[in-house]
Design an enzyme around this catalytic site. Structure first.
Site, PDB file in Angstrom:
ATOM      1  N   ASN A  49      11.725  -1.529   0.089  1.00 37.18           N
ATOM      2  CA  ASN A  49      13.082  -0.947   0.043  1.00 37.18           C
ATOM      3  C   ASN A  49      13.171   0.507   0.513  1.00 37.18           C
ATOM      4  OD1 ASN A  49      11.711  -0.288  -2.289  1.00 37.18           O
ATOM      5  ND2 ASN A  49      13.467  -0.536  -3.649  1.00 37.18           N
ATOM      6  N   LYS A  78      -1.371  -0.509   1.328  1.00 37.96           N
ATOM      7  CA  LYS A  78      -0.890  -1.794   1.826  1.00 37.96           C
ATOM      8  C   LYS A  78       0.633  -1.805   1.701  1.00 37.96           C
ATOM      9  CE  LYS A  78       0.396  -5.419  -0.043  1.00 37.96           C
ATOM     10  NZ  LYS A  78       1.545  -5.678   0.845  1.00 37.96           N
ATOM     11  N   ALA A 129       4.533  -3.274   2.273  1.00 39.98           N
ATOM     12  CA  ALA A 129       5.086  -4.626   2.134  1.00 39.98           C
ATOM     13  C   ALA A 129       5.029  -5.351   3.481  1.00 39.98           C
ATOM     14  CB  ALA A 129       6.522  -4.543   1.637  1.00 39.98           C
ATOM     15  N   GLY A 145       7.117  -1.748  -7.242  1.00 44.83           N
ATOM     16  CA  GLY A 145       7.691  -3.053  -6.926  1.00 44.83           C
ATOM     17  C   GLY A 145       8.235  -3.712  -8.176  1.00 44.83           C
ATOM     18  N   SER A 146       8.220  -5.027  -8.174  1.00 40.22           N
ATOM     19  CA  SER A 146       8.835  -5.752  -9.290  1.00 40.22           C
ATOM     20  C   SER A 146       7.956  -5.676 -10.542  1.00 40.22           C
ATOM     21  CB  SER A 146       9.047  -7.212  -8.893  1.00 40.22           C
ATOM     22  OG  SER A 146       7.809  -7.800  -8.581  1.00 40.22           O
ATOM     23  N   GLU A 170       5.399   1.934 -10.893  1.00 40.77           N
ATOM     24  CA  GLU A 170       6.841   2.198 -10.780  1.00 40.77           C
ATOM     25  C   GLU A 170       7.500   0.844 -10.639  1.00 40.77           C
ATOM     26  OE1 GLU A 170       8.175   5.024 -11.182  1.00 40.77           O
ATOM     27  OE2 GLU A 170       6.512   6.407 -10.859  1.00 40.77           O
ATOM     28  N   ARG A 197      24.084   2.785  -2.404  1.00 48.32           N
ATOM     29  CA  ARG A 197      23.030   3.383  -1.590  1.00 48.32           C
ATOM     30  C   ARG A 197      21.942   2.333  -1.389  1.00 48.32           C
ATOM     31  NH1 ARG A 197      18.631   7.189  -2.522  1.00 48.32           N
ATOM     32  NH2 ARG A 197      18.597   6.285  -4.583  1.00 48.32           N
ATOM     33  N   CYS A 241      15.419   0.618  -7.137  1.00 48.34           N
ATOM     34  CA  CYS A 241      15.105   0.438  -8.558  1.00 48.34           C
ATOM     35  C   CYS A 241      15.994   1.351  -9.389  1.00 48.34           C
ATOM     36  CB  CYS A 241      13.636   0.710  -8.829  1.00 48.34           C
ATOM     37  SG  CYS A 241      13.060   2.214  -8.085  1.00 48.34           S
ATOM     38  N   GLU A 283      17.696  -7.429 -12.572  1.00 51.08           N
ATOM     39  CA  GLU A 283      17.914  -6.447 -11.514  1.00 51.08           C
ATOM     40  C   GLU A 283      18.690  -7.147 -10.389  1.00 51.08           C
ATOM     41  OE1 GLU A 283      14.138  -4.884 -10.150  1.00 51.08           O
ATOM     42  OE2 GLU A 283      14.916  -2.859 -10.074  1.00 51.08           O
ATOM     43  N   SER A 334      16.999  11.344  -7.604  1.00 50.75           N
ATOM     44  CA  SER A 334      15.693  11.478  -6.952  1.00 50.75           C
ATOM     45  C   SER A 334      15.532  12.833  -6.276  1.00 50.75           C
ATOM     46  CB  SER A 334      15.517  10.385  -5.905  1.00 50.75           C
ATOM     47  OG  SER A 334      15.617   9.129  -6.522  1.00 50.75           O
TER      48      SER A 334
HETATM   49  P1  NDP Z   1       7.232  -7.410  -5.079  1.00 49.05           P
HETATM   50  O1  NDP Z   1       6.952  -6.757  -6.357  1.00 49.05           O
HETATM   51  O2  NDP Z   1       6.844  -8.832  -4.905  1.00 49.05           O
HETATM   52  O3  NDP Z   1       6.543  -6.597  -3.869  1.00 49.05           O
HETATM   53  C1  NDP Z   1       6.161  -5.254  -3.916  1.00 49.05           C
HETATM   54  C2  NDP Z   1       4.794  -5.069  -3.264  1.00 49.05           C
HETATM   55  O4  NDP Z   1       3.819  -5.846  -3.965  1.00 49.05           O
HETATM   56  C3  NDP Z   1       4.724  -5.543  -1.827  1.00 49.05           C
HETATM   57  O5  NDP Z   1       3.817  -4.730  -1.103  1.00 49.05           O
HETATM   58  C4  NDP Z   1       4.136  -6.936  -1.974  1.00 49.05           C
HETATM   59  O6  NDP Z   1       3.460  -7.341  -0.817  1.00 49.05           O
HETATM   60  C5  NDP Z   1       3.145  -6.722  -3.088  1.00 49.05           C
HETATM   61  N1  NDP Z   1       2.797  -7.925  -3.812  1.00 49.05           N
HETATM   62  C6  NDP Z   1       3.577  -8.981  -4.110  1.00 49.05           C
HETATM   63  N2  NDP Z   1       2.897  -9.884  -4.838  1.00 49.05           N
HETATM   64  C7  NDP Z   1       1.643  -9.367  -4.999  1.00 49.05           C
HETATM   65  C8  NDP Z   1       0.472  -9.836  -5.656  1.00 49.05           C
HETATM   66  N3  NDP Z   1       0.441 -10.999  -6.315  1.00 49.05           N
HETATM   67  N4  NDP Z   1      -0.642  -9.060  -5.613  1.00 49.05           N
HETATM   68  C9  NDP Z   1      -0.632  -7.877  -4.950  1.00 49.05           C
HETATM   69  N5  NDP Z   1       0.455  -7.401  -4.319  1.00 49.05           N
HETATM   70  C10 NDP Z   1       1.581  -8.127  -4.340  1.00 49.05           C
HETATM   71  O7  NDP Z   1       8.748  -7.274  -4.796  1.00 49.05           O
HETATM   72  P2  NDP Z   1       9.621  -8.204  -3.818  1.00 49.05           P
HETATM   73  O8  NDP Z   1       9.517  -7.615  -2.508  1.00 49.05           O
HETATM   74  O9  NDP Z   1       9.272  -9.647  -3.906  1.00 49.05           O
HETATM   75  O10 NDP Z   1      11.044  -8.053  -4.463  1.00 49.05           O
HETATM   76  C11 NDP Z   1      11.414  -8.893  -5.565  1.00 49.05           C
HETATM   77  C12 NDP Z   1      12.242  -8.141  -6.552  1.00 49.05           C
HETATM   78  O11 NDP Z   1      11.460  -7.082  -7.083  1.00 49.05           O
HETATM   79  C13 NDP Z   1      13.448  -7.441  -5.974  1.00 49.05           C
HETATM   80  O12 NDP Z   1      14.526  -8.296  -5.826  1.00 49.05           O
HETATM   81  C14 NDP Z   1      13.662  -6.366  -6.991  1.00 49.05           C
HETATM   82  O13 NDP Z   1      14.348  -6.886  -8.090  1.00 49.05           O
HETATM   83  C15 NDP Z   1      12.266  -5.990  -7.375  1.00 49.05           C
HETATM   84  N6  NDP Z   1      11.765  -4.816  -6.633  1.00 49.05           N
HETATM   85  C16 NDP Z   1      11.803  -3.634  -7.250  1.00 49.05           C
HETATM   86  C17 NDP Z   1      11.396  -2.509  -6.582  1.00 49.05           C
HETATM   87  C18 NDP Z   1      11.452  -1.206  -7.232  1.00 49.05           C
HETATM   88  O14 NDP Z   1      11.462  -0.200  -6.541  1.00 49.05           O
HETATM   89  N7  NDP Z   1      11.456  -1.162  -8.538  1.00 49.05           N
HETATM   90  C19 NDP Z   1      10.934  -2.540  -5.196  1.00 49.05           C
HETATM   91  C20 NDP Z   1      10.900  -3.865  -4.627  1.00 49.05           C
HETATM   92  C21 NDP Z   1      11.312  -4.940  -5.351  1.00 49.05           C
HETATM   93  P3  NDP Z   1       4.090  -8.388   0.215  1.00 49.05           P
HETATM   94  O15 NDP Z   1       5.492  -7.978   0.427  1.00 49.05           O
HETATM   95  O16 NDP Z   1       3.231  -8.209   1.398  1.00 49.05           O
HETATM   96  O17 NDP Z   1       3.948  -9.705  -0.460  1.00 49.05           O
END
Ligand code: NDP
Length: 487
Positions: A160, A183, A185, A237-238, A259, A287, A293, A390, A450
């Protein structure tokens, strides 16, 4: 694609960056990167194997000792140089983010400014890592407390904010003297690859930052997290994935920063300046197409002003221009993928089934691209999924409260605690909210918090640790205590 876009993509490295070399993935495997506004493939890039990821860690480990021994001023100069280069290449970085992630170009430029600031901030912090010296209370020993770099780090970043999520981790790590494997996304790897090129130009030695891109996130990160040479994992991430990575890290008692997700309440009290609340709401909700997040997830509005707030915000939302982020005047780009559109749709449907009313928008836009209409739903009832999950999309959900106690109870009624927003003219109430809201960050009469100079992070299931501010560098330092006899 325009010729400008094709030319920019031709400048993006399409392979892995390991030990200062640009290298193919094992077996020459590649993966496609798409434009979410059109579904079109932009470019093919290297798809790393677990072996490639381990080679990236080898390089980070090999570079660790000399980077830790590099003079803080030199580390600072390299960070400052990369800040200057990010500014110089701001237009390219912004366009690249718009192409791979979809955000409107003006917002992508904003992210370049925000993301770049971490490089400047931590270039200033690199030379201010200090310790303590003093006699022990007994007067028999001299106590020295110093700060050492944690060691090689693995960063897993989301799609994002492709630049800022990388710089917010890389800058403090480099300032502290840590080496890095990152690494990005799978959906948005291009910005990180381009940024790595700028780090080289700024004079970063080989192996200090290594980048691998992959379609196998779990298969590649698992062996690294299990490797005793890795000393730190930082993830954004999630919460679901964060929880899984935490479990893996627990096996090795690996140091972590997390985070994770948010479920931000946006409180509007009866004494709020409604114009300011509407302004703040537009920023806090729309935004980044609602995909942050920190996005306001639950609008909790005092029942005496809820109708007026809904009327004013709906008028604004109905005017938002939807389209490819590169087009003039576009404010809402595509969502990242089909899953995100389906989720927004399900959440709106569920809220309506439980008694809410759609005031504007409410449905997906016919393809190509993964667009969802900017939406307002009012009268959202307790128990609706949209208040728990979310949303990560341009959907603004309004529920009401009767008094301050109920507002605080509803705001805190979540497993998350990243950020909260509150609008009130009452200073005493503002101070009470600082104490009572269970949140890592609070925007009081403001819709965006932020800042590179501020500690970003959450409480409860929103995460562990802080990024940015004076606190950020401590995620990458460990404290060492030495005792020497006094005489
Ligand atoms: P993810 O948490 O799946 O992805 C974030 C990162 O983790 C990416 O680099 C992804 O890699 C990596 N990842 C995913 N699964 C694994 C795993 N099992 N082991 C190691 N790394 C992993 O988020 P999503 O992109 O799927 O988004 C899903 C939901 O998560 C969103 O709809 C939102 O609700 C939330 N989210 C929240 C964020 C925040 O800032 N708080 C940011 C992004 C998402 P790859 O993409 O290569 O699989």
């Amino acid at each position: 694609m325009t010729s400008n876009e094709t030319e920019l993509l031709a400048q993006v490295p399409t392979v892995l960056f390991i030990g200062g070399e640009w290298v193919d993935a094992e077996g020459g495997r590649t993966l496609p990167v798409r434009d979410p506004a059109t579904g079109e493939v932009l470019i093919e890039i290297a798809d790393a194997s677990p072996g490639d990821a381990l080679r990236a860690l080898d390089a980070a480990v090999a570079a660790q000792e000399s980077w830790a021994a590099t003079a803080p001023r030199r580390r600072s100069d390299i960070l400052r140089g990369s800040f200057d280069l990010v500014r110089e290449h701001a237009d390219d970085l912004a366009l690249l983010m718009t192409l791979e992630m979809g955000k409107p170009l003006a917002e992508a430029r904003g992210e370049v400014t925000y993301g770049g600031e971490f490089l400047r901030w931590f270039s200033e912090e690199a030379v201010r890592i200090s310790g303590r010296y003093g006699l022990n209370p007994e007067g028999t020993g001299r106590m020295i407390v110093s700060q050492r770099p944690v060691g090689p780090c693995l960063f897993v970043t989301p799609w994002n904010f492709p630049l800022a999520m990388a710089t917010r981790k890389i800058a403090p790590a480099l300032a502290a003297g840590c080496t890095v494997v990152i690494k990005p996304a799978e959906l948005t790897p291009l910005t990180t690859l381009y940024f790595a090129k700028l780090l080289v130009e700024a004079g970063l030695p080989a192996g200090v930052v290594n980048v691998y891109t992959t379609s196998r996130s779990s298969d590649t990160s698992g062996p690294l997290i299990g490797d005793p040479r890795l000393r730190k994992l930082s993830f954004t991430g999630s919460t679901e994935v964060g929880r899984r990575l935490l479990a893996q890290a627990a096996d090795r008692v690996l140091r972590v920063s997390m985070e994770l997700g948010g479920n931000a309440p946006f409180l509007v009290f009866d004494d709020a300046d409604l114009d300011k609340a509407v302004e703040g709401a537009m920023l806090a909700k729309f935004r980044n197409i609602g995909q942050a997040c920190t996005a306001a997830n639950r609008f909790l509005v005092h029942e005496s002003v809820a109708d007026e707030f809904a009327r004013r915000i709906t008028a604004r939302v109905a005017e938002l221009k939807v389209g490819r982020g590169t087009e003039d005047g576009v404010q809402i780009g595509p969502l990242i993928d089909d899953r995100a559109v389906a989720k927004a749709d399900e959440l709106v449907q569920d809220a309506v089934d439980r008694g809410a009313t759609v005031l504007t928008g409410g449905t997906a836009v016919d393809g190509p691209g993964t667009f969802f209409e900017p939406t307002v739903v009012a009268g959202v009832q307790d128990g609706s999924a949209i208040l728990r999950e979310e949303i990560f999309g341009p959907v603004l959900a309004i529920a009401t409260f009767a008094d301050e106690d109920e507002a605080v109870r509803l705001a805190n009624d979540t497993d998350f605690g990243l950020v909260s927003y509150a609008f009130t003219r009452d200073l005493a109430r503002g101070h009470r909210l600082i104490d009572r809201l269970e949140t890592g960050m609070l925007g009081l009469n403001v819709g965006v918090v932020s800042n590179a100079a501020a500690p970003f992070g959450g409480v409860k299931q929103s995460g562990i640790g802080r990024e940015g501010g004076l606190e950020g560098i401590h995620e990458y330092l460990s404290t060492k205590y030495t005792l020497i006899p006094a005489d």
